[in-house]
Design a protein around this motif. Structure first.
Motif, PDB file in Angstrom:
ATOM      1  N   ALA A 106     -51.565   6.462  27.553  1.00 35.15           N
ATOM      2  CA  ALA A 106     -53.050   5.946  27.790  1.00 35.15           C
ATOM      3  C   ALA A 106     -53.682   5.283  26.690  1.00 35.15           C
ATOM      4  O   ALA A 106     -54.734   4.703  26.590  1.00 35.15           O
ATOM      5  CB  ALA A 106     -53.896   6.997  28.480  1.00 35.15           C
ATOM      6  N   PHE A 107     -53.197   5.691  25.387  1.00 32.95           N
ATOM      7  CA  PHE A 107     -54.005   5.358  24.227  1.00 32.95           C
ATOM      8  C   PHE A 107     -53.419   4.125  23.642  1.00 32.95           C
ATOM      9  O   PHE A 107     -53.969   3.583  22.763  1.00 32.95           O
ATOM     10  CB  PHE A 107     -53.706   6.202  23.158  1.00 32.95           C
ATOM     11  N   ASP A 108     -52.639   3.333  24.306  1.00 35.84           N
ATOM     12  CA  ASP A 108     -52.123   1.775  24.136  1.00 35.84           C
ATOM     13  C   ASP A 108     -53.310   0.964  24.401  1.00 35.84           C
ATOM     14  O   ASP A 108     -54.140   1.100  25.383  1.00 35.84           O
ATOM     15  CB  ASP A 108     -51.134   1.634  25.071  1.00 35.84           C
ATOM     16  N   ILE A 109     -53.557   0.253  23.392  1.00 37.48           N
ATOM     17  CA  ILE A 109     -54.851  -0.622  23.510  1.00 37.48           C
ATOM     18  C   ILE A 109     -54.924  -1.788  24.475  1.00 37.48           C
ATOM     19  O   ILE A 109     -55.691  -2.017  24.813  1.00 37.48           O
ATOM     20  CB  ILE A 109     -55.180  -1.193  22.039  1.00 37.48           C
ATOM     21  N   LEU A 121     -58.221  -2.466  31.246  1.00 34.98           N
ATOM     22  CA  LEU A 121     -59.211  -1.911  32.046  1.00 34.98           C
ATOM     23  C   LEU A 121     -60.582  -2.859  31.914  1.00 34.98           C
ATOM     24  O   LEU A 121     -61.161  -3.140  33.149  1.00 34.98           O
ATOM     25  CB  LEU A 121     -59.302  -0.603  31.784  1.00 34.98           C
ATOM     26  N   LEU A 122     -60.934  -3.001  30.807  1.00 38.47           N
ATOM     27  CA  LEU A 122     -62.207  -3.597  30.601  1.00 38.47           C
ATOM     28  C   LEU A 122     -62.098  -4.829  31.173  1.00 38.47           C
ATOM     29  O   LEU A 122     -63.023  -5.286  31.803  1.00 38.47           O
ATOM     30  CB  LEU A 122     -62.446  -3.782  29.002  1.00 38.47           C
ATOM     31  N   ILE A 123     -61.154  -5.814  31.004  1.00 35.44           N
ATOM     32  CA  ILE A 123     -60.974  -7.186  31.639  1.00 35.44           C
ATOM     33  C   ILE A 123     -61.043  -6.951  33.282  1.00 35.44           C
ATOM     34  O   ILE A 123     -61.750  -7.790  33.892  1.00 35.44           O
ATOM     35  CB  ILE A 123     -60.091  -7.954  31.065  1.00 35.44           C
ATOM     36  N   GLY A 124     -60.216  -5.934  33.618  1.00 34.38           N
ATOM     37  CA  GLY A 124     -60.323  -5.796  35.233  1.00 34.38           C
ATOM     38  C   GLY A 124     -61.479  -5.618  35.763  1.00 34.38           C
ATOM     39  O   GLY A 124     -61.798  -5.890  36.947  1.00 34.38           O
ATOM     40  N   VAL A 125     -62.431  -4.565  34.941  1.00 38.36           N
ATOM     41  CA  VAL A 125     -63.596  -4.249  35.803  1.00 38.36           C
ATOM     42  C   VAL A 125     -64.672  -5.384  35.687  1.00 38.36           C
ATOM     43  O   VAL A 125     -65.278  -5.699  36.819  1.00 38.36           O
ATOM     44  CB  VAL A 125     -64.235  -3.046  34.791  1.00 38.36           C
ATOM     45  N   TYR A 126     -64.703  -6.219  34.708  1.00 40.25           N
ATOM     46  CA  TYR A 126     -65.367  -7.401  34.767  1.00 40.25           C
ATOM     47  C   TYR A 126     -65.062  -8.419  35.887  1.00 40.25           C
ATOM     48  O   TYR A 126     -65.661  -8.966  36.512  1.00 40.25           O
ATOM     49  CB  TYR A 126     -65.399  -8.098  33.323  1.00 40.25           C
ATOM     50  N   GLY A 127     -63.715  -8.526  35.801  1.00 39.84           N
ATOM     51  CA  GLY A 127     -62.928  -9.353  36.946  1.00 39.84           C
ATOM     52  C   GLY A 127     -63.532  -8.918  38.319  1.00 39.84           C
ATOM     53  O   GLY A 127     -63.654  -9.877  39.058  1.00 39.84           O
ATOM     54  N   VAL A 128     -63.365  -7.734  38.570  1.00 33.36           N
ATOM     55  CA  VAL A 128     -63.925  -7.193  40.073  1.00 33.36           C
ATOM     56  C   VAL A 128     -65.333  -7.421  40.124  1.00 33.36           C
ATOM     57  O   VAL A 128     -65.814  -7.799  41.317  1.00 33.36           O
ATOM     58  CB  VAL A 128     -63.356  -5.861  39.974  1.00 33.36           C
ATOM     59  N   ILE A 129     -66.132  -7.151  38.985  1.00 36.34           N
ATOM     60  CA  ILE A 129     -67.372  -7.536  39.305  1.00 36.34           C
ATOM     61  C   ILE A 129     -67.976  -8.904  39.698  1.00 36.34           C
ATOM     62  O   ILE A 129     -68.549  -9.380  40.585  1.00 36.34           O
ATOM     63  CB  ILE A 129     -68.276  -6.987  38.141  1.00 36.34           C
ATOM     64  N   LEU A 130     -67.089 -10.019  38.864  1.00 31.17           N
ATOM     65  CA  LEU A 130     -67.335 -11.201  38.916  1.00 31.17           C
ATOM     66  C   LEU A 130     -66.889 -11.799  40.275  1.00 31.17           C
ATOM     67  O   LEU A 130     -67.368 -12.702  40.899  1.00 31.17           O
ATOM     68  CB  LEU A 130     -66.788 -12.172  38.140  1.00 31.17           C
ATOM     69  N   THR A 131     -65.519 -11.408  40.926  1.00 25.83           N
ATOM     70  CA  THR A 131     -65.041 -11.733  42.012  1.00 25.83           C
ATOM     71  C   THR A 131     -65.857 -11.212  43.322  1.00 25.83           C
ATOM     72  O   THR A 131     -66.178 -11.975  44.320  1.00 25.83           O
ATOM     73  CB  THR A 131     -63.524 -10.873  42.203  1.00 25.83           C
ATOM     74  N   VAL A 132     -66.564  -9.979  43.227  1.00 26.70           N
ATOM     75  CA  VAL A 132     -67.250  -9.499  44.336  1.00 26.70           C
ATOM     76  C   VAL A 132     -68.588 -10.587  44.148  1.00 26.70           C
ATOM     77  O   VAL A 132     -69.371 -10.852  45.258  1.00 26.70           O
ATOM     78  CB  VAL A 132     -67.896  -8.293  43.920  1.00 26.70           C
ATOM     79  N   MET A 133     -69.118 -10.628  42.977  1.00 29.76           N
ATOM     80  CA  MET A 133     -70.387 -11.490  43.021  1.00 29.76           C
ATOM     81  C   MET A 133     -70.157 -12.903  43.428  1.00 29.76           C
ATOM     82  O   MET A 133     -71.015 -13.454  44.274  1.00 29.76           O
ATOM     83  CB  MET A 133     -71.120 -11.654  41.459  1.00 29.76           C
ATOM     84  N   GLY A 134     -68.597 -13.446  43.086  1.00 26.55           N
ATOM     85  CA  GLY A 134     -68.624 -14.911  43.629  1.00 26.55           C
ATOM     86  C   GLY A 134     -68.498 -15.162  45.206  1.00 26.55           C
ATOM     87  O   GLY A 134     -68.628 -15.783  45.832  1.00 26.55           O
TER      88      GLY A 134
END
Length: 96
Positions: free
Chosen positions: A14-17, A23-36
């Motif tokens: 889990a400590f692999d960068i 995780l960070l890109i995925g969370v932003y991706g989900v938010i933008l997809t839902v908004m879109g």
């Protein structure tokens, strides 16, 4: 009972960068997809040259996040085991 005399190398897990970035890109991706999909008006789409930019950017970010996870699973980082120095002393941390 058998004990190992040499410490073993292990994976970063889990400590692999790469997983943190995914995780960070995925969370932003989900938010933008839902908004879109649900919250973009026709007026906003017309302002963006008839492209639902939130949807496409979100989908692109989800693809990139999936690529990072795949990369981390296919080529995991192996953390080398700590070894003792030639004199048998263990190295001390800086400042001790």
């Amino acid at each position: 009972m058998a004990t190992e005399s040499q410490p073993r190398a292990h994976k970063a897990g889990a400590f692999d960068i790469r997983l943190i970035i995914a995780l960070l890109i995925g969370v932003y991706g989900v938010i933008l997809t839902v908004m879109g999909i649900g919250f973009t008006s026709d007026e906003e789409i017309k302002k963006a040259a008839d492209v639902n930019i939130n949807l496409w950017a979100g989908l692109g970010m989800l693809v990139v996040a999936a690529l990072f996870v795949t990369w981390a699973l296919v080529r995991p980082l192996v953390v080398p085991a700590e070894t003792e120095t030639e004199t048998g002393d263990t190295p001390t941390a800086a400042g001790e």
